[in-house]
Structures are given as structure tokens and as C-alpha cells.
Design a protein around this motif. Sequence first.
Motif, PDB file in Angstrom:
ATOM      1  N   PRO A 243     -12.619  -2.029   7.189  1.00 46.04           N
ATOM      2  CA  PRO A 243     -12.588  -0.599   6.974  1.00 46.04           C
ATOM      3  C   PRO A 243     -11.870  -0.521   5.566  1.00 46.04           C
ATOM      4  O   PRO A 243     -12.091   0.460   4.844  1.00 46.04           O
ATOM      5  CB  PRO A 243     -11.334  -0.448   7.765  1.00 46.04           C
ATOM      6  CG  PRO A 243     -11.371  -1.282   9.043  1.00 46.04           C
ATOM      7  CD  PRO A 243     -12.141  -2.481   8.469  1.00 46.04           C
ATOM      8  N   LEU A 244     -11.170  -1.665   5.059  1.00 49.60           N
ATOM      9  CA  LEU A 244     -10.897  -1.568   3.596  1.00 49.60           C
ATOM     10  C   LEU A 244     -11.867  -1.381   2.625  1.00 49.60           C
ATOM     11  O   LEU A 244     -11.978  -0.777   1.630  1.00 49.60           O
ATOM     12  CB  LEU A 244      -9.802  -2.627   3.426  1.00 49.60           C
ATOM     13  CG  LEU A 244      -8.292  -2.583   3.997  1.00 49.60           C
ATOM     14  CD1 LEU A 244      -7.842  -3.952   3.643  1.00 49.60           C
ATOM     15  CD2 LEU A 244      -7.597  -1.221   3.505  1.00 49.60           C
ATOM     16  N   PHE A 245     -13.028  -2.287   2.701  1.00 49.49           N
ATOM     17  CA  PHE A 245     -14.053  -2.206   2.027  1.00 49.49           C
ATOM     18  C   PHE A 245     -14.866  -0.911   2.219  1.00 49.49           C
ATOM     19  O   PHE A 245     -15.303  -0.653   1.023  1.00 49.49           O
ATOM     20  CB  PHE A 245     -14.908  -3.432   2.546  1.00 49.49           C
ATOM     21  CG  PHE A 245     -14.575  -4.662   1.876  1.00 49.49           C
ATOM     22  CD1 PHE A 245     -14.738  -5.348   0.903  1.00 49.49           C
ATOM     23  CD2 PHE A 245     -13.499  -5.394   2.718  1.00 49.49           C
ATOM     24  CE1 PHE A 245     -14.302  -6.571   0.321  1.00 49.49           C
ATOM     25  CE2 PHE A 245     -13.117  -6.793   2.339  1.00 49.49           C
ATOM     26  CZ  PHE A 245     -13.513  -7.392   1.056  1.00 49.49           C
TER      27      PHE A 245
ATOM     28  N   ALA B  25     -14.649   6.048  -1.511  1.00 54.32           N
ATOM     29  CA  ALA B  25     -13.745   6.406  -2.757  1.00 54.32           C
ATOM     30  C   ALA B  25     -14.539   6.268  -4.156  1.00 54.32           C
ATOM     31  O   ALA B  25     -14.478   7.333  -5.022  1.00 54.32           O
ATOM     32  CB  ALA B  25     -12.461   5.654  -2.887  1.00 54.32           C
ATOM     33  N   TYR B  26     -15.251   5.047  -4.255  1.00 50.42           N
ATOM     34  CA  TYR B  26     -15.923   4.928  -5.403  1.00 50.42           C
ATOM     35  C   TYR B  26     -17.224   5.837  -5.643  1.00 50.42           C
ATOM     36  O   TYR B  26     -17.542   6.629  -6.419  1.00 50.42           O
ATOM     37  CB  TYR B  26     -16.517   3.562  -5.427  1.00 50.42           C
ATOM     38  CG  TYR B  26     -17.621   3.223  -6.353  1.00 50.42           C
ATOM     39  CD1 TYR B  26     -17.137   2.908  -7.880  1.00 50.42           C
ATOM     40  CD2 TYR B  26     -18.916   3.259  -6.395  1.00 50.42           C
ATOM     41  CE1 TYR B  26     -17.875   2.875  -8.845  1.00 50.42           C
ATOM     42  CE2 TYR B  26     -19.694   2.855  -7.401  1.00 50.42           C
ATOM     43  CZ  TYR B  26     -19.154   2.686  -8.833  1.00 50.42           C
ATOM     44  OH  TYR B  26     -20.016   2.647  -9.767  1.00 50.42           O
ATOM     45  N   GLY B  27     -17.799   6.222  -4.235  1.00 50.58           N
ATOM     46  CA  GLY B  27     -19.004   6.803  -4.242  1.00 50.58           C
ATOM     47  C   GLY B  27     -18.499   8.466  -4.417  1.00 50.58           C
ATOM     48  O   GLY B  27     -19.064   9.231  -5.075  1.00 50.58           O
ATOM     49  N   ALA B  28     -17.283   8.791  -4.107  1.00 53.94           N
ATOM     50  CA  ALA B  28     -16.958  10.145  -3.981  1.00 53.94           C
ATOM     51  C   ALA B  28     -16.631  10.473  -5.625  1.00 53.94           C
ATOM     52  O   ALA B  28     -16.791  11.336  -6.215  1.00 53.94           O
ATOM     53  CB  ALA B  28     -15.548  10.330  -3.317  1.00 53.94           C
ATOM     54  N   ASN B  29     -15.986   9.424  -6.212  1.00 56.59           N
ATOM     55  CA  ASN B  29     -15.743   9.528  -7.672  1.00 56.59           C
ATOM     56  C   ASN B  29     -16.943   9.499  -8.347  1.00 56.59           C
ATOM     57  O   ASN B  29     -17.234  10.437  -9.468  1.00 56.59           O
ATOM     58  CB  ASN B  29     -15.002   8.192  -8.227  1.00 56.59           C
ATOM     59  CG  ASN B  29     -14.011   8.599  -9.304  1.00 56.59           C
ATOM     60  OD1 ASN B  29     -13.981   9.882  -9.613  1.00 56.59           O
ATOM     61  ND2 ASN B  29     -13.285   7.745  -9.712  1.00 56.59           N
ATOM     62  N   VAL B  30     -17.941   8.732  -8.083  1.00 56.83           N
ATOM     63  CA  VAL B  30     -19.327   8.863  -8.852  1.00 56.83           C
ATOM     64  C   VAL B  30     -20.004  10.258  -8.668  1.00 56.83           C
ATOM     65  O   VAL B  30     -20.583  10.928  -9.561  1.00 56.83           O
ATOM     66  CB  VAL B  30     -20.289   7.759  -8.546  1.00 56.83           C
ATOM     67  CG1 VAL B  30     -21.659   7.889  -9.151  1.00 56.83           C
ATOM     68  CG2 VAL B  30     -19.922   6.349  -8.909  1.00 56.83           C
ATOM     69  N   ALA B  31     -19.788  10.826  -7.492  1.00 57.95           N
ATOM     70  CA  ALA B  31     -20.554  12.083  -7.217  1.00 57.95           C
ATOM     71  C   ALA B  31     -19.863  13.051  -7.898  1.00 57.95           C
ATOM     72  O   ALA B  31     -20.438  13.899  -8.508  1.00 57.95           O
ATOM     73  CB  ALA B  31     -20.414  12.305  -5.682  1.00 57.95           C
ATOM     74  N   LEU B  32     -18.597  13.215  -7.984  1.00 55.86           N
ATOM     75  CA  LEU B  32     -17.735  14.155  -8.687  1.00 55.86           C
ATOM     76  C   LEU B  32     -18.224  13.941 -10.227  1.00 55.86           C
ATOM     77  O   LEU B  32     -18.403  14.979 -10.928  1.00 55.86           O
ATOM     78  CB  LEU B  32     -16.261  14.016  -8.354  1.00 55.86           C
ATOM     79  CG  LEU B  32     -15.426  14.913  -9.329  1.00 55.86           C
ATOM     80  CD1 LEU B  32     -15.796  16.307  -8.713  1.00 55.86           C
ATOM     81  CD2 LEU B  32     -14.031  14.773  -9.092  1.00 55.86           C
ATOM     82  N   GLY B  33     -17.896  12.953 -10.694  1.00 58.27           N
ATOM     83  CA  GLY B  33     -18.403  12.350 -12.089  1.00 58.27           C
ATOM     84  C   GLY B  33     -19.881  13.017 -12.532  1.00 58.27           C
ATOM     85  O   GLY B  33     -19.994  13.628 -13.848  1.00 58.27           O
TER      86      GLY B  33
ATOM     87  N   ILE C 158      -7.942   6.280  -9.079  1.00 59.35           N
ATOM     88  CA  ILE C 158      -6.847   5.578  -8.912  1.00 59.35           C
ATOM     89  C   ILE C 158      -7.211   5.040  -7.201  1.00 59.35           C
ATOM     90  O   ILE C 158      -6.917   4.079  -6.892  1.00 59.35           O
ATOM     91  CB  ILE C 158      -5.680   6.508  -8.826  1.00 59.35           C
ATOM     92  CG1 ILE C 158      -5.323   6.589 -10.458  1.00 59.35           C
ATOM     93  CG2 ILE C 158      -4.238   5.640  -8.054  1.00 59.35           C
ATOM     94  CD1 ILE C 158      -4.146   7.450 -10.668  1.00 59.35           C
ATOM     95  N   ALA C 159      -7.480   6.102  -6.361  1.00 53.80           N
ATOM     96  CA  ALA C 159      -7.984   5.608  -4.913  1.00 53.80           C
ATOM     97  C   ALA C 159      -8.774   4.683  -4.962  1.00 53.80           C
ATOM     98  O   ALA C 159      -8.803   3.687  -4.180  1.00 53.80           O
ATOM     99  CB  ALA C 159      -8.203   7.065  -4.257  1.00 53.80           C
ATOM    100  N   THR C 160      -9.891   4.712  -5.692  1.00 55.26           N
ATOM    101  CA  THR C 160     -10.810   3.551  -5.872  1.00 55.26           C
ATOM    102  C   THR C 160     -10.115   2.313  -6.243  1.00 55.26           C
ATOM    103  O   THR C 160     -10.351   1.088  -5.504  1.00 55.26           O
ATOM    104  CB  THR C 160     -11.908   3.912  -6.674  1.00 55.26           C
ATOM    105  OG1 THR C 160     -12.477   5.213  -6.351  1.00 55.26           O
ATOM    106  CG2 THR C 160     -12.989   2.763  -6.621  1.00 55.26           C
ATOM    107  N   CYS C 161      -9.445   2.213  -7.185  1.00 57.27           N
ATOM    108  CA  CYS C 161      -8.776   1.015  -7.562  1.00 57.27           C
ATOM    109  C   CYS C 161      -7.768   0.385  -6.638  1.00 57.27           C
ATOM    110  O   CYS C 161      -7.676  -0.681  -6.232  1.00 57.27           O
ATOM    111  CB  CYS C 161      -7.931   1.250  -8.848  1.00 57.27           C
ATOM    112  SG  CYS C 161      -9.094   1.737 -10.377  1.00 57.27           S
ATOM    113  N   VAL C 162      -6.987   1.378  -5.959  1.00 64.77           N
ATOM    114  CA  VAL C 162      -6.077   0.757  -5.115  1.00 64.77           C
ATOM    115  C   VAL C 162      -6.754   0.341  -3.705  1.00 64.77           C
ATOM    116  O   VAL C 162      -6.260  -0.700  -3.142  1.00 64.77           O
ATOM    117  CB  VAL C 162      -5.165   2.063  -4.577  1.00 64.77           C
ATOM    118  CG1 VAL C 162      -4.345   1.447  -3.432  1.00 64.77           C
ATOM    119  CG2 VAL C 162      -4.088   2.199  -5.648  1.00 64.77           C
ATOM    120  N   SER C 163      -7.782   1.076  -3.455  1.00 63.54           N
ATOM    121  CA  SER C 163      -8.371   0.678  -1.925  1.00 63.54           C
ATOM    122  C   SER C 163      -9.489  -0.654  -2.326  1.00 63.54           C
ATOM    123  O   SER C 163      -9.470  -1.571  -1.608  1.00 63.54           O
ATOM    124  CB  SER C 163      -9.219   1.773  -1.529  1.00 63.54           C
ATOM    125  OG  SER C 163     -10.502   2.135  -2.419  1.00 63.54           O
TER     126      SER C 163
END
Length: 124
Positions: A12-14, A20-28, A50-55
Motif C-alpha cells: 500500500p505504501l508503494f 501521488a507521483y501520477g497525480a503530480n505528473v497529471a497536474l503538471g 511533498i506527498a510523493t517524496c514522503v510516501s
Amino acid sequence: MAPRRRRTDAAPLFATAAVAYGANVALGTAVATRLIDTSNFRWLHHAIYIATCVSSAAAFSAIIWGRPKHASRRAALALAPAAAPLAAIPYLGTHGRRHPLVALAAAPFIVAGLICSRLSTDRK
């Protein structure tokens, strides 16, 4: 008897790191293509970063505590190289081609960590 297949307990952490990474790429991507204007809420892209880095860091910690041990270590090591581009992003500027290219450099490692965490072979 063939080894039993099951996901790691850190899966679940992965998955959270990948989402989070996918959401950031989509927003960017949406901002870069001018589909979304985030001038009034620029903080959102930063918060998801930040959520991507922390997770991702939390998922990597499975190298210590994850079970099954071998599969968790393999997933964490597959994810580990993503740390370099994620760490470099804040220092490379946000305009131009460099930012999205460096950000996308993390993708194969995030996906590899996710896949390894989901498809582990339990060794006895």
C-alpha cells in the motif's frame, strides 16, 4: 512445491507513492498544456510533490521492516533510484524542458517498485 505468490505488506505504501507521483505528473502536464490555471493555488503542485517524496521515503523504509523480507527489499531497491530526480527537482527550476524531463526520470523506478511490491515470491 512452487513458491507462493503474494504482495508485500508494504505494497500500500508503494501504491500511495505511485498515485501521488501520477497525480503530480497529471497536474503538471495539465498546467504545462494550459488546461488548468493554478496561479491562485500554486501550492497544490508543491503539496503533491511533498506527498510523493514522503510516501516514496515511507515505501523505501520497507527495506528494513517489510515482509516477506526478500521481496520488500527488492521493491525498495527498485524504487531507490527515484530519489535522485525527486531530490533534484527543486533545484533545477520549473520553466523549460529540464523540469518535466527530470520529473519523468523517476517514473520507471516508481513503477518498478510498485510492481515488485505487488508480485513477490515468498521464499521459504
